[in-house]
Write a protein that holds these residues in place. Structure first.
Motif, PDB file in Angstrom:
ATOM      1  N   ILE A  49      -5.966 -10.623 -12.012  1.00 58.55           N
ATOM      2  CA  ILE A  49      -6.050  -9.188 -12.372  1.00 58.55           C
ATOM      3  C   ILE A  49      -4.786  -8.545 -12.189  1.00 58.55           C
ATOM      4  O   ILE A  49      -4.797  -7.326 -12.636  1.00 58.55           O
ATOM      5  N   PHE A  87      -4.190  -6.098 -15.768  1.00 57.12           N
ATOM      6  CA  PHE A  87      -4.464  -4.368 -14.808  1.00 57.12           C
ATOM      7  C   PHE A  87      -2.523  -3.875 -15.298  1.00 57.12           C
ATOM      8  O   PHE A  87      -2.886  -2.396 -15.634  1.00 57.12           O
ATOM      9  N   ILE A 107      -4.120   0.799  -9.514  1.00 59.56           N
ATOM     10  CA  ILE A 107      -4.725   0.711  -8.599  1.00 59.56           C
ATOM     11  C   ILE A 107      -4.366  -0.802  -8.001  1.00 59.56           C
ATOM     12  O   ILE A 107      -4.497  -1.730  -7.461  1.00 59.56           O
ATOM     13  N   LEU A 108      -5.288  -1.377  -9.142  1.00 60.72           N
ATOM     14  CA  LEU A 108      -6.008  -3.282  -9.252  1.00 60.72           C
ATOM     15  C   LEU A 108      -3.973  -3.687  -9.877  1.00 60.72           C
ATOM     16  O   LEU A 108      -4.012  -4.802  -9.372  1.00 60.72           O
ATOM     17  N   SER A 135      -5.932   9.961 -14.712  1.00 61.00           N
ATOM     18  CA  SER A 135      -7.164   8.208 -14.848  1.00 61.00           C
ATOM     19  C   SER A 135      -6.860   7.008 -14.932  1.00 61.00           C
ATOM     20  O   SER A 135      -6.448   5.901 -14.698  1.00 61.00           O
ATOM     21  N   LEU A 191      -4.132   5.397 -12.253  1.00 58.44           N
ATOM     22  CA  LEU A 191      -5.212   5.101 -11.199  1.00 58.44           C
ATOM     23  C   LEU A 191      -5.538   4.251 -11.391  1.00 58.44           C
ATOM     24  O   LEU A 191      -6.251   3.536 -10.978  1.00 58.44           O
ATOM     25  N   PHE A 192      -6.178   4.171 -12.970  1.00 61.19           N
ATOM     26  CA  PHE A 192      -8.031   3.445 -12.906  1.00 61.19           C
ATOM     27  C   PHE A 192      -6.593   1.159 -13.787  1.00 61.19           C
ATOM     28  O   PHE A 192      -7.407  -0.005 -13.207  1.00 61.19           O
ATOM     29  N   THR A 215      -1.356  -3.679  -8.849  1.00 63.37           N
ATOM     30  CA  THR A 215      -0.991  -4.002  -7.551  1.00 63.37           C
ATOM     31  C   THR A 215      -1.192  -5.238  -7.086  1.00 63.37           C
ATOM     32  O   THR A 215      -0.304  -5.283  -6.634  1.00 63.37           O
ATOM     33  N   LEU A 235       1.763   1.823  -4.325  1.00 60.38           N
ATOM     34  CA  LEU A 235       0.516   2.939  -4.297  1.00 60.38           C
ATOM     35  C   LEU A 235       1.164   3.570  -4.725  1.00 60.38           C
ATOM     36  O   LEU A 235       0.712   5.147  -4.659  1.00 60.38           O
ATOM     37  N   TYR A 247       1.067  -0.845  -0.182  1.00 60.32           N
ATOM     38  CA  TYR A 247      -0.052  -0.271   0.513  1.00 60.32           C
ATOM     39  C   TYR A 247       1.389   1.179  -0.031  1.00 60.32           C
ATOM     40  O   TYR A 247       0.434   2.145  -0.720  1.00 60.32           O
TER      41      TYR A 247
END
Lengths: 150, 447
Positions: free
Chosen positions: B251, B255, B232-233, B225, B228-229, B235, B187, B183
């Motif tokens: 995932i 991503f 985030i996933l 956009s 982060l789109f 990760t 992130l 995190y």
């Protein structure tokens, strides 16, 4: 860029979409948290000794030479499976003694070979560290690493 | 420079450059230990050297972001900073905490989670520094004009601080620990730091190309956009092998592959703006760093990241020199070059001079960038050999390391060249030649 997309629309997509993905991510993390605690790791065997061993691991910054489950520095061997590599599954006493003897023998001082410092751990700390490494080797890591070499 | 309070950025830029020099020096020492393993082994073990190398990097990048924010917010918000004095106190507190941490590391005071080794009091100090910064900048933003550049930058910096709070959470269960550790780490660098990058690049493009703000800011929202789109996933690509569920492989594959897209968008954005603007900005070096940043970030973070992000590949490459190769070029391309771009742009204004030492700065750019690319190639080759021998054939770790020794020699060579290039860059930024005083017309930014 297309005239149809206005700046305020782009801004709304950014904030809306970010919240959307963040919510999914947090939801999946919480699910994973549960999964780790209940299924992939032996939460019930997280004894005071294992916890103390994790602190020994951290206090001596082992992660800045070794990797643990593939994360860390790449200067020294992977230790997530060192318990298995030392034969701990078949001969736990032997593996424990070998690991402790290894730690005691450092640094080797051999010319041209990477040197591990002498951390001067007590016998109890060594036992705790070994307990931590044993516990770590039992985490269900989707069969990683591919082989015993780590 | 239109606002007096922008001057506080100078503290941060000089502080950042000092730590930059320390980071590179310790990097060269670490590279030396790889080929002469007995060097310093008793006095300063490798783990301490590496801790200083990585921590100095992270701290100087953050310091650069603070400086960039203090420089660009007054211009964006069209108002003086809320409190320049507080910004200066914040700087010295941050510097003191950093110095204490480094001395502590050498004396053996540290915690033991990678990159979060700062002892607890230092971590608390970092939070205090962050709060001072956020208080100061947020009040500035609230009293002035609100632009997309300043909004995105401030959202990002708030999240940098909020995510750092996970550094205080250290669960006893190692798998849980690792999950939340990302995190902070993922992130930050594959999430909100990209927002900082996009907003600073947008600011530089507005200033240097003369393209209309409306166009640039629409691009900015699209780029962040995409960041982060996907990020985030994305990760998920760190959750393959640490005890997390198997669905993260799906995932993470999808991503994190898409994480290349925002970096590509930033390349297109920068080059398109320069082409569209067609303006001849006098600070050629700042433009070079801006364009170079987008390109090298695309290769380092995008291409080198994608190379080992698919779980079927990562199963074999995870935690090898491949990771090291990616880490080096991604940090250099995305965040080191970003900071050098804004420093190169801002310093002439902050010091009231024409752009100076442009040739030396640009030589520094090419030498450092080439050497970083070469270092990345050598580590990639080392990683491929290591992956095959160790992960496929199951050869013992230390035997494999002997097999790739040649690559470590070449990496050290690359590191020495980086040191030379960085010396040129720092010299070109800090030492201004006499007689480079600004003339009246030159200090007007675009827009």
């Amino acid at each position: 860029m297309s005239e149809r997309l206005t700046k305020s629309a782009a801004r709304n997509i950014f904030y809306g979409g970010t919240i959307f993905f963040l919510v999914i991510f947090i939801g999946l993390t919480l699910h994973s948290h549960n999964y780790i605690v209940n299924e992939s790791s032996n939460q019930d065997q997280l004894t005071p000794s294992v916890v103390a061993g994790k602190h020994v691991w951290e206090r001596n910054s082992c992660i800045n030479c070794h990797t643990l489950l593939g994360e860390g520095a790449y200067f020294a061997p992977e230790l997530g499976n060192v318990w298995v590599r030392y034969g701990g599954k078949d001969d736990p006493e032997g593996a424990r003694d070998m690991l402790k003897a290894w730690m005691a023998a450092q640094p080797t001082g051999i010319e041209g070979r990477r040197q591990m410092p002498q951390f001067n751990l007590t016998d109890q700390e060594l036992d705790e560290l070994v307990d931590f490494l044993k516990w770590t080797s039992e985490i269900d890591t989707q069969n990683w690493p591919p082989n015993e070499a780590g | 420079m239109k606002y007096q309070s922008q001057k506080v950025a100078l503290y941060y830029i000089y502080g950042a450059l000092t730590l930059f020099a320390a980071q590179i020096l310790f990097g060269v020492v670490a590279g030396t230990v790889y080929v002469f393993p007995n060097v310093l082994s008793e006095l300063l073990p490798f783990n301490v050297i590496r801790m200083i190398h990585t921590n100095a990097l992270i701290v100087w990048l953050l310091m650069g972001y603070f400086g960039a924010a203090y420089y660009l917010l007054p211009e964006e918000c069209e108002t003086e900073l809320h409190s320049p004095k507080m910004a200066i106190i914040q700087f010295w507190l941050f510097m003191a905490a950093t110095a204490a941490a480094v001395v502590g590391y050498i004396l053996g005071y540290h915690e033991g989670r990678e990159f979060l080794e700062q002892p607890l009091p230092i971590k608390v100090g970092i939070v205090v520094v962050a709060l001072m910064f956020l208080y100061n900048t947020t009040l500035t933003l609230l009293k002035g004009r609100k632009t997309a550049v300043s909004n995105v930058l401030m959202v990002a910096l708030w999240f940098v601080a909020l995510l750092f709070l996970f550094a205080f959470y250290n669960p006893s269960n190692l798998a849980v620990d690792k999950m939340y550790w990302w995190y902070v780490v993922h992130l930050w660098v594959e999430g909100v730091w990209e927002l900082i990058m996009a907003s600073i690049l947008a600011f530089l493009m507005i200033k240097m190309t003369g393209v209309d703000r409306e166009v640039v800011e629409k691009w900015l929202y699209v780029m962040v956009s995409l960041s982060l789109f996907t990020g985030i996933l994305g990760t998920g690509h760190h959750y393959y092998w640490i005890g997390t569920p198997g669905y993260w492989q799906w995932i993470g594959n999808v991503f994190s592959t898409l994480e290349v897209v925002p970096f590509f968008a930033m390349v297109v954005f920068c080059f398109y703006m320069v082409w569209k603007g067609g303006r001849d900005h006098p600070n050629k070096a700042a433009l070079l760093w801006s364009l170079g940043c987008s390109v090298m970030a695309f290769f380092g973070a995008g291409v080198w990241g994608f190379m080992h992000t698919l779980s079927s590949i990562n199963y074999y490459t995870h935690g090898t020199q491949i990771t090291a190769a990616h880490g080096h070029l991604a940090f250099y391309g995305a965040y080191v070059m970003l900071n050098l771009a804004i420093f190169t742009y801002a310093l002439p204004y902050l010091r009231g001079r024409e752009p100076y030492n442009q040739q030396l700065n640009m030589w520094g750019f090419w030498i450092t960038t080439s050497a970083m690319a070469f270092m990345t190639f050598t580590l990639t080759f080392a990683g491929v050999v290591q992956t095959h021998l160790q992960r496929v054939l199951g050869m013992n770790y230390m035997e494999v390391q002997d097999q790739v020794a040649l690559f470590y020699w070449m990496r050290l060579g690359a590191g020495v060249v980086v040191l030379i290039g960085v010396t040129m860059i720092i010299w070109s930024l800090v030492v201004a030649p006499r007689g480079a005083r600004v003339t009246a017309g030159a200090r007007q930014p675009a827009e």
